[in-house]
Scaffold this active site. Structure first.
Site, PDB file in Angstrom:
ATOM      1  N   ASP A  67      35.254  36.161  40.910  1.00 42.27           N
ATOM      2  CA  ASP A  67      35.057  35.836  39.492  1.00 42.27           C
ATOM      3  C   ASP A  67      35.902  34.641  39.057  1.00 42.27           C
ATOM      4  O   ASP A  67      36.751  34.162  39.801  1.00 42.27           O
ATOM      5  CB  ASP A  67      35.369  37.055  38.618  1.00 42.27           C
ATOM      6  CG  ASP A  67      36.670  37.757  38.999  1.00 42.27           C
ATOM      7  OD1 ASP A  67      37.427  37.206  39.808  1.00 42.27           O
ATOM      8  OD2 ASP A  67      36.923  38.858  38.479  1.00 42.27           O
ATOM      9  N   ASN A 136      40.748  49.746  33.344  1.00 35.16           N
ATOM     10  CA  ASN A 136      39.591  50.484  32.809  1.00 35.16           C
ATOM     11  C   ASN A 136      38.529  50.733  33.888  1.00 35.16           C
ATOM     12  O   ASN A 136      37.387  51.060  33.576  1.00 35.16           O
ATOM     13  CB  ASN A 136      38.984  49.734  31.619  1.00 35.16           C
ATOM     14  CG  ASN A 136      38.442  48.360  32.009  1.00 35.16           C
ATOM     15  OD1 ASN A 136      38.554  47.953  33.172  1.00 35.16           O
ATOM     16  ND2 ASN A 136      37.855  47.655  31.062  1.00 35.16           N
ATOM     17  N   HIS A 138      37.330  48.455  35.979  1.00 35.43           N
ATOM     18  CA  HIS A 138      36.444  47.329  36.326  1.00 35.43           C
ATOM     19  C   HIS A 138      36.727  46.809  37.730  1.00 35.43           C
ATOM     20  O   HIS A 138      37.837  46.927  38.241  1.00 35.43           O
ATOM     21  CB  HIS A 138      36.480  46.217  35.268  1.00 35.43           C
ATOM     22  CG  HIS A 138      37.709  45.361  35.217  1.00 35.43           C
ATOM     23  ND1 HIS A 138      38.332  45.027  34.036  1.00 35.43           N
ATOM     24  CD2 HIS A 138      38.419  44.736  36.187  1.00 35.43           C
ATOM     25  CE1 HIS A 138      39.361  44.239  34.290  1.00 35.43           C
ATOM     26  NE2 HIS A 138      39.450  44.054  35.577  1.00 35.43           N
ATOM     27  N   GLU A 143      32.719  45.031  33.652  1.00 33.28           N
ATOM     28  CA  GLU A 143      33.344  45.944  32.701  1.00 33.28           C
ATOM     29  C   GLU A 143      32.519  47.236  32.609  1.00 33.28           C
ATOM     30  O   GLU A 143      31.364  47.277  33.058  1.00 33.28           O
ATOM     31  CB  GLU A 143      33.420  45.264  31.330  1.00 33.28           C
ATOM     32  CG  GLU A 143      34.277  43.985  31.301  1.00 33.28           C
ATOM     33  CD  GLU A 143      35.784  44.266  31.281  1.00 33.28           C
ATOM     34  OE1 GLU A 143      36.226  45.309  31.810  1.00 33.28           O
ATOM     35  OE2 GLU A 143      36.517  43.417  30.733  1.00 33.28           O
TER      36      GLU A 143
HETATM   37  C1  GLP Z   1      41.336  41.012  36.863  1.00 36.94           C
HETATM   38  C2  GLP Z   1      40.355  40.622  37.967  1.00 36.94           C
HETATM   39  C3  GLP Z   1      40.038  41.783  38.878  1.00 36.94           C
HETATM   40  C4  GLP Z   1      41.313  42.507  39.278  1.00 36.94           C
HETATM   41  C5  GLP Z   1      41.969  43.065  38.040  1.00 36.94           C
HETATM   42  C6  GLP Z   1      43.215  43.883  38.336  1.00 36.94           C
HETATM   43  O1  GLP Z   1      40.739  41.433  35.693  1.00 36.94           O
HETATM   44  N1  GLP Z   1      39.149  40.082  37.441  1.00 36.94           N
HETATM   45  O2  GLP Z   1      39.346  41.300  40.018  1.00 36.94           O
HETATM   46  O3  GLP Z   1      41.043  43.533  40.193  1.00 36.94           O
HETATM   47  O4  GLP Z   1      42.322  41.968  37.212  1.00 36.94           O
HETATM   48  O5  GLP Z   1      44.342  43.070  38.340  1.00 36.94           O
HETATM   49  P1  GLP Z   1      45.766  43.510  38.840  1.00 36.94           P
HETATM   50  O6  GLP Z   1      45.699  43.506  40.326  1.00 36.94           O
HETATM   51  O7  GLP Z   1      46.670  42.423  38.320  1.00 36.94           O
HETATM   52  O8  GLP Z   1      46.049  44.839  38.268  1.00 36.94           O
END
Ligand code: GLP
Length: 245
Positions: A67, A136, A138, A143
């Protein structure tokens, strides 16, 4: 579904880096799907170390990222292209031309998404997809409410994701409200998936992902029936699991 519980976040990163290194050694021209966020950071540092000290070869590896934020330039310090360059690609013997991150600045974002899908197809699909997980539930920027057959597209970020990700920006208003994201259907087409999670903040969502109903309300639950999926999670993230793993 295979679940590996690591003692610490450090051990999770080591096991995940070894998992990737093993697949790269068996298929030097592997196509990887990569993720951003705090969770894979240490794993990426360990892969860079393996490249430098153990000769792990990335010269034929291709990568596709999950993404990117809409509107951010590739050299913006919060863009995912920038993150990937700094945390991983600059530290490997990888050909940058083989690294693909959606462009958040494309004139036509939907067209950019369609072309990204096409590029993945032409590359023969993703061999190994790395996933983190949002608070959440995702995955990528899919989402809650995203369908299991969703494709790469422009998505609106939820308030909770904007809040969670604001820790990386100077202020919450700077967080883009939209992103480009591989779909859940796209992710499910990978030959193999590795999902990593660490910390007690992820314990509820990990429990729902692994043991709750398969539902669009928890997007990560929509990949758990993939026929080649491994979860590597640390003890804190696993602390609310009820089953034996
Ligand atoms: C972002 C990314 C996700 C990732 C998520 C969790 O929103 N788009 O791909 O898994 O954050 O991030 P973290 O690893 O910092 O908790």
């Amino acid at each position: 579904m295979k679940v590996i519980i690591a003692e610490t976040a450090e051990e999770m990163s080591r096991k995940a880096a070894e998992f990737f290194a093993d697949r790269i050694r068996s298929k030097p021209d592997i196509t990887l799907g990569l993720a951003t966020g705090g969770t894979p950071e240490n794993m990426y540092a360990l892969l860079a170390e393996k490249c430098e000290n153990e000769g792990l070869d990335f010269s034929h590896v291709k990568t596709y990222n999950l993404d990117e934020y809409a509107g951010l330039a590739p050299d913006h310090d919060q863009s995912y292209r920038y993150f990937m360059n700094v945390k991983l690609f600059n530290n490997l013997n990888i050909d940058k031309a083989n690294t693909h991150v959606l462009s958040g600045q494309a004139e036509d974002l939907e067209k950019e998404c369609a072309e990204f899908e096409q590029k993945i197809k032409e590359a023969g699909g993703v061999d190994l997809q790395l996933l983190g997980i949002g608070n959440n539930g995702h995955i990528a920027f899919n989402e809650p409410g995203s369908s299991s057959d969703s494709r790469t597209r422009v998505v609106d970020l939820t308030e909770s994701t904007i809040k969670a990700n604001s820790r990386f920006f100077e202020n919450e208003n700077d967080v883009p409200k939209q992103a480009l994201s591989m779909g859940i259907g796209t992710i499910r087409e990978a030959n193999e998936i590795l999902l990593i999670a660490s910390g007690s903040g992820k314990a509820d969502t990990v429990q729902q992902t692994l043991e709750g109903p398969v539902t669009e309300d928890v997007p990560a639950s929509l990949v758990r029936d993939h026929d080649n999926i491994t979860f590597i999670i640390d003890k804190e993230a696993a602390s609310k699991l009820e089953g034996e793993y």
